[in-house]
Design a protein around this motif. Structure first.
Motif, mmCIF file in Angstrom:
data_model
loop_
_atom_site.group_PDB
_atom_site.id
_atom_site.type_symbol
_atom_site.label_atom_id
_atom_site.label_comp_id
_atom_site.label_asym_id
_atom_site.label_seq_id
_atom_site.Cartn_x
_atom_site.Cartn_y
_atom_site.Cartn_z
ATOM 1 N N ALA A 306 8.483 15.797 -38.495
ATOM 2 C CA ALA A 306 9.308 17.009 -38.573
ATOM 3 C C ALA A 306 10.345 17.058 -37.463
ATOM 4 C CB ALA A 306 8.412 18.250 -38.509
ATOM 5 N N ILE A 307 9.905 16.751 -36.223
ATOM 6 C CA ILE A 307 10.869 16.867 -35.123
ATOM 7 C C ILE A 307 11.850 15.695 -35.112
ATOM 8 C CG2 ILE A 307 9.356 18.305 -33.719
ATOM 9 C CD1 ILE A 307 8.605 15.935 -32.065
ATOM 10 N N ALA A 308 11.432 14.512 -35.571
ATOM 11 C CA ALA A 308 12.357 13.385 -35.639
ATOM 12 C C ALA A 308 13.386 13.585 -36.743
ATOM 13 C CB ALA A 308 11.585 12.089 -35.866
ATOM 14 N N THR A 309 13.010 14.291 -37.805
ATOM 15 C CA THR A 309 13.964 14.613 -38.867
ATOM 16 C C THR A 309 14.971 15.642 -38.389
ATOM 17 O OG1 THR A 309 12.354 14.113 -40.596
ATOM 18 C CG2 THR A 309 14.201 15.548 -41.205
ATOM 19 N N ARG A 310 14.481 16.669 -37.687
ATOM 20 C CA ARG A 310 15.375 17.728 -37.235
ATOM 21 C C ARG A 310 16.242 17.283 -36.063
ATOM 22 N NH1 ARG A 310 17.143 20.595 -40.281
ATOM 23 N NH2 ARG A 310 15.100 21.265 -41.066
ATOM 24 N N ILE A 311 15.682 16.440 -35.184
ATOM 25 C CA ILE A 311 16.414 15.967 -34.007
ATOM 26 C C ILE A 311 16.314 14.439 -34.004
ATOM 27 C CG2 ILE A 311 16.634 16.087 -31.486
ATOM 28 C CD1 ILE A 311 15.140 18.775 -31.613
ATOM 29 N N PRO A 312 17.255 13.742 -34.594
ATOM 30 C CA PRO A 312 17.144 12.293 -34.727
ATOM 31 C C PRO A 312 16.945 11.550 -33.407
ATOM 32 C CG PRO A 312 18.832 13.133 -36.209
ATOM 33 C CD PRO A 312 18.394 14.288 -35.351
ATOM 34 N N GLN A 313 17.398 12.107 -32.288
ATOM 35 C CA GLN A 313 17.159 11.461 -31.000
ATOM 36 C C GLN A 313 15.673 11.401 -30.642
ATOM 37 O OE1 GLN A 313 21.035 13.330 -28.943
ATOM 38 N NE2 GLN A 313 19.677 12.381 -27.445
ATOM 39 N N PHE A 314 14.856 12.166 -31.333
ATOM 40 C CA PHE A 314 13.412 12.155 -31.084
ATOM 41 C C PHE A 314 12.674 11.159 -31.986
ATOM 42 C CE2 PHE A 314 13.238 16.755 -29.264
ATOM 43 C CZ PHE A 314 13.790 16.280 -28.078
ATOM 44 N N GLU A 315 13.411 10.209 -32.538
ATOM 45 C CA GLU A 315 12.754 9.152 -33.303
ATOM 46 C C GLU A 315 11.899 8.276 -32.381
ATOM 47 O OE1 GLU A 315 11.401 6.780 -36.242
ATOM 48 O OE2 GLU A 315 12.612 8.591 -36.544
ATOM 49 N N ALA A 316 12.392 8.048 -31.157
ATOM 50 C CA ALA A 316 11.661 7.219 -30.185
ATOM 51 C C ALA A 316 11.173 8.116 -29.053
ATOM 52 C CB ALA A 316 12.546 6.108 -29.643
ATOM 53 N N ILE A 317 9.898 8.509 -29.110
ATOM 54 C CA ILE A 317 9.322 9.403 -28.101
ATOM 55 C C ILE A 317 7.930 8.909 -27.727
ATOM 56 C CG2 ILE A 317 10.649 11.431 -28.796
ATOM 57 C CD1 ILE A 317 8.335 12.401 -30.428
ATOM 58 N N ARG A 318 7.431 9.424 -26.601
ATOM 59 C CA ARG A 318 6.103 9.027 -26.127
ATOM 60 C C ARG A 318 5.322 10.270 -25.730
ATOM 61 N NH1 ARG A 318 3.661 7.828 -21.186
ATOM 62 N NH2 ARG A 318 5.617 8.247 -20.059
ATOM 63 N N VAL A 319 4.145 10.455 -26.298
ATOM 64 C CA VAL A 319 3.292 11.585 -25.947
ATOM 65 C C VAL A 319 2.705 11.366 -24.560
ATOM 66 C CG1 VAL A 319 1.195 12.858 -26.538
ATOM 67 C CG2 VAL A 319 2.766 12.135 -28.350
ATOM 68 N N VAL A 320 2.846 12.366 -23.710
ATOM 69 C CA VAL A 320 2.342 12.296 -22.337
ATOM 70 C C VAL A 320 0.961 12.933 -22.241
ATOM 71 C CG1 VAL A 320 2.769 13.001 -19.950
ATOM 72 C CG2 VAL A 320 4.686 12.308 -21.419
ATOM 73 N N THR A 321 0.813 14.077 -22.869
ATOM 74 C CA THR A 321 -0.480 14.767 -22.885
ATOM 75 C C THR A 321 -0.543 15.661 -24.114
ATOM 76 O OG1 THR A 321 -2.042 16.065 -21.563
ATOM 77 C CG2 THR A 321 0.243 16.777 -21.529
ATOM 78 N N GLU A 322 -1.754 16.106 -24.441
ATOM 79 C CA GLU A 322 -1.938 16.945 -25.621
ATOM 80 C C GLU A 322 -3.170 17.804 -25.420
ATOM 81 O OE1 GLU A 322 -2.366 14.042 -28.732
ATOM 82 O OE2 GLU A 322 -4.457 13.623 -28.219
ATOM 83 N N TRP A 323 -3.226 18.931 -26.130
ATOM 84 C CA TRP A 323 -4.408 19.775 -26.070
ATOM 85 C C TRP A 323 -4.464 20.700 -27.286
ATOM 86 C CZ3 TRP A 323 -0.251 20.678 -22.710
ATOM 87 C CH2 TRP A 323 0.384 21.919 -22.846
#
Length: 402
Positions: A306-323
């Motif tokens: 969803a976020i890579a579709t809406r913001i194409p610059q977020f096609e290449a991202i890395r998760v740092v943390t999650e909860w």
């Protein structure tokens, strides 16, 4: 922190010591007409498992009900003047709001009309909400892919991120310094009076029976369990919400508003070079309040696409943390339940915030402190949040739910 209360009777017993319970306690110490003793009972004094600790710490004025707008406006004023509010204590930091705003994106005319109606309410109430065409969104935020978007709504005054953890810390620290007693314990039972109109006492896990003038249910996702101890019901249940912090190979060249995508995913700026995304799961059932497990498939199959579709610059991202955290979800109308039970007059609710709790905590704590002290509200009239709407099955509808 001690486990055993110093007394066997208190004017107010607050069940739950996270931000709602601590807000009520602190505002009671501010009320000139209140001189009673306050006990706060908290089962997890690390606060690691409470909703306050898992919040995304945002604030917005883009609600459809004017009372919700005013509540956020009070919070904005309160946190920006926190040191003065806390008696000009030099140890209290100066807080601010990172005003990147919320950007609602509409992909159909029906939701666009809802945004127009909401904006009219917000502006009359003093917010600075703007409606944007796709071309106007593209001019201000050229990184979005706006395919299918027909309108946006944004407000960049007192709307965005703030440090809710610091507010919680100072509610609690200041309340304790003013004589509020906190104990590391758990309320496991309540005893009502013979005629059923009052809660006479609470029983702690350690065995003590504590008499109370007023009892406050500030137990977040456990609200229904706490109410049941008094023989009461409330339509509040824990619903899981997932959060991811990530970095991008190609960061954006400006701050990212908290973007509410039509997919249901939201994403925003989190730090100078990091971003935050949030979503519910594939389904949204009630869960155990101790369930904080993650589901990696939600990120892979829903959020990242969803976020890579809406913001194409977020096609290449890395998760740092999650909860995972919990909404204290009001299944009737996703709005708070505040104030007394109509039949058990000294049982007070401050529950069911459905994701709005942190940003509403100052006004809600103040309001309940006023009610406990005076039997009425002296600032904002909070009676629309009272329990009687639950009994009447009369929802307080809010059209801007995330």
């Amino acid at each position: 922190m001690t486990q055993t209360p110093s007394r066997n009777s208190y004017d107010v017993v607050i069940v739950g010591g996270a931000i709602m319970g601590s807000s009520v306690a602190w505002f009671l110490t501010e009320e000139a007409g209140f001189d009673g003793r306050i006990l706060v009972v908290e089962r997890d004094t690390s606060y690691q498992a409470c909703s306050t600790a898992h919040t995304n710490s945002c604030i917005r004025q883009q609600f459809s009900d004017p009372l919700n707008v005013r509540i956020s406006q009070f919070t904005a004023e309160f946190i920006k003047n926190l040191r003065e509010r806390m008696g000009r204590d030099e140890r209290v930091p100066n807080l601010s709001i990172q005003n990147y705003g919320y950007l609602y994106l509409a992909d159909n005319e029906a939701f666009a009309e809802t945004l127009r109606a909401n904006r009219d309410v917000q502006v009359v109430t003093g917010a600075e909400t703007r409606l944007l065409t796709p071309d106007e969104i593209a001019a201000e935020y050229p990184f979005y892919d706006l395919d299918g978007i027909v309108m946006g709504s944004i407000n960049t005054k007192d709307e965005g991120y703030w440090d809710g953890g610091t507010l919680f810390e100072w509610f609690r620290r200041s309340a304790r310094s003013r004589g509020v007693e906190y104990v590391a314990n758990e309320v496991v039972a309540m005893t009502r009076s013979a005629d059923g109109t009052r809660v006479d006492s609470v029983t702690l896990a350690s065995g003590e029976v504590i008499s109370c003038g007023t009892v406050v249910n500030a137990t977040g996702p456990r609200a229904a369990r706490t109410a049941a101890m008094a023989g009461l019901s409330i339509p509040v249940e824990p619903r899981k919400r997932f959060t991811w912090i990530f970095t991008a190979e190609r960061p954006l060249d400006r701050e990212l508003p908290l973007t509410i995508d039509p997919s249901g995913v939201h994403v925003r700026q989190d730090g100078p070079a990091s971003y935050l995304a949030g979503s519910k799961g594939f389904t949204d059932p009630a869960v155990d309040p101790d369930d904080f497990s993650m589901d990696p498939n939600i990120w892979q199959e829903v959020v990242w696409p969803a976020i890579a579709t809406r913001i194409p610059q977020f096609e290449a991202i890395r998760v740092v943390t999650e909860w995972a955290g919990h909404y204290a979800y009001n299944t009737l109308d996703q709005n708070a339940v505040l104030g007394p039970h109509p039949e058990v007059e000294n049982f007070m609710f401050i529950n069911g915030f459905s994701g709005h709790g942190l940003q509403q905590s100052p006004a809600m704590g103040r309001g309940l402190a006023e009610w406990i002290t005076h039997g009425s509200y002296r600032s904002l009239d909070m009676t629309p949040f009272h329990y009687d709407r639950i009994a009447r099955n009369a929802p307080m509808l809010e059209k801007a739910v995330i």
